[in-house]
Design a protein around this motif. Structure first.
Motif, mmCIF file in Angstrom:
data_model
loop_
_atom_site.group_PDB
_atom_site.id
_atom_site.type_symbol
_atom_site.label_atom_id
_atom_site.label_comp_id
_atom_site.label_asym_id
_atom_site.label_seq_id
_atom_site.Cartn_x
_atom_site.Cartn_y
_atom_site.Cartn_z
ATOM 1 N N GLY A 76 50.131 45.395 42.285
ATOM 2 C CA GLY A 76 49.367 44.826 41.165
ATOM 3 C C GLY A 76 49.821 45.413 39.841
ATOM 4 N N GLY A 79 53.216 43.867 39.089
ATOM 5 C CA GLY A 79 53.025 42.485 38.653
ATOM 6 C C GLY A 79 52.493 42.402 37.240
ATOM 7 N N VAL A 93 52.545 34.899 34.719
ATOM 8 C CA VAL A 93 51.532 34.986 35.769
ATOM 9 C C VAL A 93 52.091 34.505 37.111
ATOM 10 C CG1 VAL A 93 49.242 34.222 36.500
ATOM 11 C CG2 VAL A 93 49.660 34.793 34.112
ATOM 12 N N THR A 94 52.900 33.450 37.085
ATOM 13 C CA THR A 94 53.472 32.942 38.332
ATOM 14 C C THR A 94 54.446 33.953 38.927
ATOM 15 O OG1 THR A 94 53.211 30.684 37.552
ATOM 16 C CG2 THR A 94 54.716 31.019 39.395
ATOM 17 N N SER A 95 55.254 34.597 38.103
ATOM 18 C CA SER A 95 56.166 35.626 38.612
ATOM 19 C C SER A 95 55.379 36.811 39.164
ATOM 20 C CB SER A 95 57.132 36.086 37.521
ATOM 21 O OG SER A 95 58.053 35.065 37.226
ATOM 22 N N ALA A 96 54.301 37.185 38.504
ATOM 23 C CA ALA A 96 53.453 38.261 39.016
ATOM 24 C C ALA A 96 52.856 37.874 40.365
ATOM 25 C CB ALA A 96 52.345 38.595 38.018
ATOM 26 N N SER A 97 52.464 36.618 40.499
ATOM 27 C CA SER A 97 51.933 36.141 41.774
ATOM 28 C C SER A 97 53.003 36.153 42.850
ATOM 29 C CB SER A 97 51.387 34.718 41.617
ATOM 30 O OG SER A 97 50.355 34.703 40.662
ATOM 31 N N ALA A 98 54.222 35.809 42.477
ATOM 32 C CA ALA A 98 55.328 35.844 43.439
ATOM 33 C C ALA A 98 55.592 37.279 43.907
ATOM 34 C CB ALA A 98 56.584 35.232 42.827
ATOM 35 N N TRP A 100 53.354 39.600 44.165
ATOM 36 C CA TRP A 100 52.245 39.897 45.071
ATOM 37 C C TRP A 100 52.495 39.280 46.451
ATOM 38 C CZ3 TRP A 100 47.044 37.545 46.061
ATOM 39 C CH2 TRP A 100 46.127 38.497 46.462
ATOM 40 N N VAL A 101 52.968 38.038 46.472
ATOM 41 C CA VAL A 101 53.262 37.369 47.743
ATOM 42 C C VAL A 101 54.404 38.072 48.461
ATOM 43 C CG1 VAL A 101 54.127 35.229 48.780
ATOM 44 C CG2 VAL A 101 52.327 35.135 47.065
ATOM 45 N N THR A 124 56.384 29.712 50.093
ATOM 46 C CA THR A 124 56.206 30.137 48.704
ATOM 47 C C THR A 124 57.097 29.323 47.760
ATOM 48 O OG1 THR A 124 55.629 32.380 49.406
ATOM 49 C CG2 THR A 124 56.359 32.111 47.124
#
Length: 164
Positions: A76, A79, A93-98, A100-101, A124
């Protein structure tokens, strides 16, 4: 222990982490996003190593599931580093979510499901590309952040003026 012996890790697990990172990272890199193949593979492999090694320090006094919680916290923080405010909008935000995934995929592989991790990486990328296609196809999905970002990119950024 020989040179090619990676016990308690497995070559299959390392390969699946590498593949998962490359699959997700290639999509991000081709789109010019803040993380690419190298970062993605390293996130996945690092998480895998932490989780796989936890199984070998476990005893009555330790709780290996706490390592997963600490990995989630650390990822976290990583990210959050890619989320930026640019021209009055939040980006990354999408890269941070990636990220995390990818850590979650490393956990899955570390828990002994290496090919499930690769399948999750493919899923993904399907989400990243598929949702983008859908958003561009249907105009009503271009409201909110996407429309305001496009509008802001057409104008050069200027600092706010004082009303005095």
């Amino acid at each position: 222990m020989g040179l090619l012996d990676v016990h308690p890790l497995t070559w299959e697990g390392l390969l699946c982490c590498f593949l998962s990172g490359i699959i997700v990272g290639l999509e991000r890199q081709l789109r010019g996003k803040p993380m690419g193949m190298r970062t993605s593979a390293l996130i996945c492999i690092g998480t895998y190593v932490f989780i796989a090694m936890t199984g070998h320090i476990s005893n009555e006094m330790t709780d290996p599931s706490r390592v997963i919680g600490q990995v989630i916290t650390g990822i976290g923080f990583l990210g959050a580093g890619v989320i930026l405010a640019r021209h009055g909008a939040v980006v990354g935000v999408t890269s941070a979510s990636a990220i995390w995934v990818l850590a979650a995929i490393g956990v899955v592989i570390g828990l002994g499901y290496p090919w499930l991790g690769v399948k999750l990486a493919v899923l993904t990328v399907a989400i990243l590309i598929g949702v983008d296609i859908i958003e561009h196809r249907f105009e009503f999905l271009q409201r909110g952040v996407h429309r305001s970002m496009a509008h802001r990119q057409d104008r050069p950024w200027r600092p706010p003026q004082d009303s005095e």
